[in-house]
Design a protein around this motif. Structure first.
Motif, PDB file in Angstrom:
ATOM      1  N   HIS A 123     -13.715  73.969  21.184  1.00  0.00           N
ATOM      2  CA  HIS A 123     -13.781  74.282  19.850  1.00  0.00           C
ATOM      3  C   HIS A 123     -15.237  75.002  19.598  1.00  0.00           C
ATOM      4  CE1 HIS A 123     -13.977  74.656  15.340  1.00  0.00           C
ATOM      5  NE2 HIS A 123     -14.709  73.832  15.388  1.00  0.00           N
ATOM      6  N   ILE A 124     -15.438  76.208  18.893  1.00  0.00           N
ATOM      7  CA  ILE A 124     -16.592  76.791  18.521  1.00  0.00           C
ATOM      8  C   ILE A 124     -16.460  77.266  16.934  1.00  0.00           C
ATOM      9  CG2 ILE A 124     -18.001  78.833  18.760  1.00  0.00           C
ATOM     10  CD1 ILE A 124     -17.173  78.945  21.613  1.00  0.00           C
ATOM     11  N   ASN A 125     -17.383  76.760  16.124  1.00  0.00           N
ATOM     12  CA  ASN A 125     -17.204  76.715  14.682  1.00  0.00           C
ATOM     13  C   ASN A 125     -17.031  78.147  14.403  1.00  0.00           C
ATOM     14  OD1 ASN A 125     -17.229  74.033  13.902  1.00  0.00           O
ATOM     15  ND2 ASN A 125     -19.221  73.937  14.099  1.00  0.00           N
ATOM     16  N   ASN A 126     -15.881  78.476  13.497  1.00  0.00           N
ATOM     17  CA  ASN A 126     -15.873  79.987  12.997  1.00  0.00           C
ATOM     18  C   ASN A 126     -15.640  81.046  13.990  1.00  0.00           C
ATOM     19  OD1 ASN A 126     -15.426  81.297  10.639  1.00  0.00           O
ATOM     20  ND2 ASN A 126     -17.151  82.399  10.783  1.00  0.00           N
ATOM     21  N   ALA A 127     -15.234  80.627  15.223  1.00  0.00           N
ATOM     22  CA  ALA A 127     -14.656  81.591  16.214  1.00  0.00           C
ATOM     23  C   ALA A 127     -13.275  81.956  16.293  1.00  0.00           C
ATOM     24  CB  ALA A 127     -15.308  81.216  17.644  1.00  0.00           C
ATOM     25  N   LEU A 128     -12.910  82.901  16.814  1.00  0.00           N
ATOM     26  CA  LEU A 128     -11.430  83.195  16.903  1.00  0.00           C
ATOM     27  C   LEU A 128     -11.149  82.873  18.791  1.00  0.00           C
ATOM     28  CD1 LEU A 128     -11.063  86.391  15.043  1.00  0.00           C
ATOM     29  CD2 LEU A 128     -11.079  84.051  14.234  1.00  0.00           C
ATOM     30  N   VAL A 129      -9.979  82.342  19.069  1.00  0.00           N
ATOM     31  CA  VAL A 129      -9.543  82.304  20.385  1.00  0.00           C
ATOM     32  C   VAL A 129      -8.557  83.301  20.528  1.00  0.00           C
ATOM     33  CG1 VAL A 129      -8.651  80.912  22.106  1.00  0.00           C
ATOM     34  CG2 VAL A 129     -10.206  79.806  20.538  1.00  0.00           C
ATOM     35  N   ILE A 130      -8.730  84.277  21.684  1.00  0.00           N
ATOM     36  CA  ILE A 130      -7.738  85.374  21.675  1.00  0.00           C
ATOM     37  C   ILE A 130      -6.985  85.228  23.093  1.00  0.00           C
ATOM     38  CG2 ILE A 130      -7.542  87.957  21.730  1.00  0.00           C
ATOM     39  CD1 ILE A 130      -8.848  86.683  18.950  1.00  0.00           C
ATOM     40  N   ASN A 131      -5.808  85.625  23.219  1.00  0.00           N
ATOM     41  CA  ASN A 131      -5.003  85.641  24.535  1.00  0.00           C
ATOM     42  C   ASN A 131      -4.053  86.698  24.431  1.00  0.00           C
ATOM     43  OD1 ASN A 131      -3.625  83.353  22.795  1.00  0.00           O
ATOM     44  ND2 ASN A 131      -2.134  84.179  24.342  1.00  0.00           N
ATOM     45  N   THR A 143      -2.500  87.479  20.520  1.00  0.00           N
ATOM     46  CA  THR A 143      -2.537  86.025  19.679  1.00  0.00           C
ATOM     47  C   THR A 143      -3.917  85.608  19.164  1.00  0.00           C
ATOM     48  OG1 THR A 143      -0.652  84.945  20.780  1.00  0.00           O
ATOM     49  CG2 THR A 143      -2.257  83.625  19.434  1.00  0.00           C
ATOM     50  N   ILE A 144      -4.230  85.606  17.950  1.00  0.00           N
ATOM     51  CA  ILE A 144      -5.592  85.290  17.164  1.00  0.00           C
ATOM     52  C   ILE A 144      -5.371  84.035  16.736  1.00  0.00           C
ATOM     53  CG2 ILE A 144      -7.322  85.966  15.501  1.00  0.00           C
ATOM     54  CD1 ILE A 144      -5.754  88.839  15.529  1.00  0.00           C
ATOM     55  N   LEU A 145      -6.307  82.955  17.379  1.00  0.00           N
ATOM     56  CA  LEU A 145      -6.129  81.709  16.752  1.00  0.00           C
ATOM     57  C   LEU A 145      -7.542  81.318  16.236  1.00  0.00           C
ATOM     58  CD1 LEU A 145      -5.644  78.542  16.961  1.00  0.00           C
ATOM     59  CD2 LEU A 145      -6.081  78.596  19.249  1.00  0.00           C
ATOM     60  N   TYR A 146      -7.666  80.651  15.117  1.00  0.00           N
ATOM     61  CA  TYR A 146      -8.803  80.361  14.593  1.00  0.00           C
ATOM     62  C   TYR A 146      -9.158  79.023  14.970  1.00  0.00           C
ATOM     63  CZ  TYR A 146      -9.165  84.543  11.335  1.00  0.00           C
ATOM     64  OH  TYR A 146      -9.352  85.559  10.659  1.00  0.00           O
ATOM     65  N   SER A 147     -10.368  79.034  15.703  1.00  0.00           N
ATOM     66  CA  SER A 147     -10.822  77.766  16.355  1.00  0.00           C
ATOM     67  C   SER A 147     -10.669  76.436  15.272  1.00  0.00           C
ATOM     68  CB  SER A 147     -12.281  77.938  17.021  1.00  0.00           C
ATOM     69  OG  SER A 147     -12.404  76.924  17.838  1.00  0.00           O
ATOM     70  N   GLN A 148     -10.299  75.526  15.840  1.00  0.00           N
ATOM     71  CA  GLN A 148     -10.035  74.041  14.987  1.00  0.00           C
ATOM     72  C   GLN A 148     -10.548  72.911  15.885  1.00  0.00           C
ATOM     73  OE1 GLN A 148      -7.689  71.679  15.524  1.00  0.00           O
ATOM     74  NE2 GLN A 148      -7.374  72.629  17.501  1.00  0.00           N
ATOM     75  N   PRO A 149     -11.367  71.792  15.266  1.00  0.00           N
ATOM     76  CA  PRO A 149     -11.842  70.806  16.261  1.00  0.00           C
ATOM     77  C   PRO A 149     -10.877  69.848  17.040  1.00  0.00           C
ATOM     78  CG  PRO A 149     -11.875  70.192  13.973  1.00  0.00           C
ATOM     79  CD  PRO A 149     -11.298  71.546  13.867  1.00  0.00           C
ATOM     80  N   TYR A 192     -15.394  87.092   8.861  1.00  0.00           N
ATOM     81  CA  TYR A 192     -15.025  86.003   7.940  1.00  0.00           C
ATOM     82  C   TYR A 192     -16.283  85.244   8.164  1.00  0.00           C
ATOM     83  CZ  TYR A 192     -10.461  86.156   5.814  1.00  0.00           C
ATOM     84  OH  TYR A 192      -9.411  86.706   5.189  1.00  0.00           O
ATOM     85  N   THR A 193     -16.695  84.598   6.857  1.00  0.00           N
ATOM     86  CA  THR A 193     -17.729  83.717   6.747  1.00  0.00           C
ATOM     87  C   THR A 193     -17.163  82.210   7.086  1.00  0.00           C
ATOM     88  OG1 THR A 193     -17.467  83.232   4.495  1.00  0.00           O
ATOM     89  CG2 THR A 193     -18.854  85.040   5.132  1.00  0.00           C
ATOM     90  N   PRO A 194     -17.823  81.309   7.282  1.00  0.00           N
ATOM     91  CA  PRO A 194     -17.420  80.118   7.534  1.00  0.00           C
ATOM     92  C   PRO A 194     -16.516  79.451   6.320  1.00  0.00           C
ATOM     93  CG  PRO A 194     -19.812  79.991   8.482  1.00  0.00           C
ATOM     94  CD  PRO A 194     -19.452  81.454   7.676  1.00  0.00           C
ATOM     95  N   GLU A 195     -17.211  80.020   4.960  1.00  0.00           N
ATOM     96  CA  GLU A 195     -16.763  79.408   3.745  1.00  0.00           C
ATOM     97  C   GLU A 195     -15.122  80.098   3.813  1.00  0.00           C
ATOM     98  OE1 GLU A 195     -20.615  78.655   3.830  1.00  0.00           O
ATOM     99  OE2 GLU A 195     -19.734  80.701   4.125  1.00  0.00           O
ATOM    100  N   GLN A 196     -15.060  81.295   4.162  1.00  0.00           N
ATOM    101  CA  GLN A 196     -13.768  82.058   4.058  1.00  0.00           C
ATOM    102  C   GLN A 196     -12.781  81.455   4.967  1.00  0.00           C
ATOM    103  OE1 GLN A 196     -15.528  86.034   4.718  1.00  0.00           O
ATOM    104  NE2 GLN A 196     -14.131  86.591   3.209  1.00  0.00           N
ATOM    105  N   TYR A 253     -12.988  84.060  23.604  1.00  0.00           N
ATOM    106  CA  TYR A 253     -13.628  83.781  22.095  1.00  0.00           C
ATOM    107  C   TYR A 253     -14.109  85.303  21.436  1.00  0.00           C
ATOM    108  CZ  TYR A 253     -13.702  79.067  23.604  1.00  0.00           C
ATOM    109  OH  TYR A 253     -13.831  77.678  23.935  1.00  0.00           O
ATOM    110  N   ILE A 254     -14.067  85.201  20.082  1.00  0.00           N
ATOM    111  CA  ILE A 254     -14.676  86.291  19.222  1.00  0.00           C
ATOM    112  C   ILE A 254     -15.587  85.413  17.934  1.00  0.00           C
ATOM    113  CG2 ILE A 254     -14.301  87.884  17.419  1.00  0.00           C
ATOM    114  CD1 ILE A 254     -11.972  89.298  19.170  1.00  0.00           C
ATOM    115  N   VAL A 255     -16.677  86.202  18.157  1.00  0.00           N
ATOM    116  CA  VAL A 255     -17.557  85.794  16.928  1.00  0.00           C
ATOM    117  C   VAL A 255     -18.147  86.958  16.086  1.00  0.00           C
ATOM    118  CG1 VAL A 255     -18.485  83.589  18.364  1.00  0.00           C
ATOM    119  CG2 VAL A 255     -19.599  85.810  18.613  1.00  0.00           C
ATOM    120  N   ASN A 256     -18.538  86.577  15.011  1.00  0.00           N
ATOM    121  CA  ASN A 256     -18.918  87.710  14.105  1.00  0.00           C
ATOM    122  C   ASN A 256     -17.630  88.680  13.972  1.00  0.00           C
ATOM    123  OD1 ASN A 256     -21.753  86.658  14.082  1.00  0.00           O
ATOM    124  ND2 ASN A 256     -22.190  87.846  15.952  1.00  0.00           N
TER     125      ASN A 256
END
Length: 363
Positions: free
Chosen positions: A246-254, A222-228, A66-70, A60-63
């Protein structure tokens, strides 16, 4: 007086609530990308990313900037090609995967064969990072500036940072992999919006609840924007399928095939699949936003043997030197064949040969 630019109005997409089902989740590292602004921070992150890519293949990547709103705005935009474009217009902008080896445009539902005569219930809309490469549906056109900004953010802020960390992990100059992923180069790095639709009980039974077979991605990152909606699973080295949380506003990377080839097998292209969500989410669609990265088309996918790390640990070659494909040859081979070619059964695994490499699909 500067008048602020108003983005086009878009119908909000309402995601599914998180599942309450107790699932067997994979234990994946969480990387704080804000620490990559200093050389010292990148060295520390490189250790974490190298461990993740050699042992897990996902993190995962955080920070990430992108804000949660973006991020919510991107999911609102991602829904437009599916909910605000008619079926006839979708066919006008359908991709020509079998002809061109490119996913640009729509990958319409029921294009891929899953199992026992059942085809997928999954739509894509794919845009090259150069959004002017081809025409787009009318509803998408006003959103192109935002989609282009999304591509640039992922390319320069997320992808290039990850590539620097991976280069450090190979004890190579930081820009080694970045220089193979130029934004203005010829290539097929693209934004993908993706939507899975619920299937009938009969289809679930015939496919054993598999929505997309176990596979590796064919690009580099691959960059995936985490969804629920819980549906993504990875295959562990021990041979077990584990869910991705799922982690809110995190990216999943592989990593994908091309990164495994370039790193001489040091970084793993991890097998993953998509399955039916748990019962409390089965009535919802699953909307995804991705950035699929590939090296420039002319890059030969040969191991970076100048790496001191590879000189110590050894290189796993997937091709003979004179048969190493370029990124363009590999992506076209994988794209034209996927879900369309005849597969050979080998126990639980289905296999095909692409450019001299045995590609496996897991059901």
């Amino acid at each position: 007086m500067v008048i602020p630019v108003q983005n086009p109005e878009v119908s909000p997409y309402t995601p599914a609530p998180p599942t309450n089902t107790d699932l067997d989740y994979a234990d994946l590292p969480i990387i704080d990308l804000s620490k990559a602004t200093t050389a010292e921070g990148r060295i520390g992150l490189a250790e974490q990313v190298t461990d993740a890519m050699t042992n897990k293949g996902f993190f995962y990547i955080v920070n990430h900037g992108y804000t949660p709103e973006q991020t919510k705005r991107i999911f609102d935009i991602a829904n437009v090609p599916f909910e605000h474009v008619s079926e006839p217009e979708k066919h006008v902008y359908a991709g020509t995967m079998k002809i061109t080896g490119s996913y640009q445009g729509y990958k319409l539902r029921q294009y891929w064969h899953i199992a026992n005569g059942v085809h997928d219930q999954l739509e894509h809309y794919n845009l090259n990072r150069d959004v002017t490469k081809r025409e787009h549906p009318q509803a998408v056109r006003p959103l192109l500036p935002e989609i282009e900004a999304f591509a640039k953010h992922n390319h320069f802020h997320v992808l290039h940072t990850i590539l620097r960390l991976l280069a450090i992990g190979l004890e190579l100059p930081e820009e080694t992999l970045v220089n193979m992923h130029r934004y203005d180069a010829v290539g097929e790095t693209y934004v993908r919006f993706m939507k899975y639709y619920p299937r009938s009980p009969e289809e679930e039974e015939k496919t054993q609840n598999v929505w997309l077979k176990g596979h590796t991605d064919f690009g580099t990152i691959t960059i995936l924007y985490s969804q629920p909606v819980a549906a993504l699973q990875i295959l562990t080295p021990e041979g077990n399928w584990k869910w991705v949380r799922h982690i809110n506003n995190a990216l999943v990377i592989n990593a994908g095939d091309a990164m495994e080839f370039l790193s001489g097998g040091f970084y793993r292209a991890t097998i993953h699949r998509v399955v039916q969500p748990p019962p409390d989410q089965q009535s919802y669609t699953r909307l995804g936003a991705f950035y699929f990265a590939m090296s420039d088309d002319n890059i030969r996918l040969a191991p970076l043997t100048q790496s001191p790390v590879l000189q110590r640990v050894g290189v796993k070659r997937r091709f003979e030197d004179d048969k190493t494909p370029t990124m363009e040859q590999w992506r076209k081979g994988r794209t034209t064949a996927y879900g369309q070619s005849e597969l050979t059964k080998n126990g639980e695994v289905e296999e095909e040969m692409i450019n001299g490499v045995l590609v496996k699909h897991y059901n």
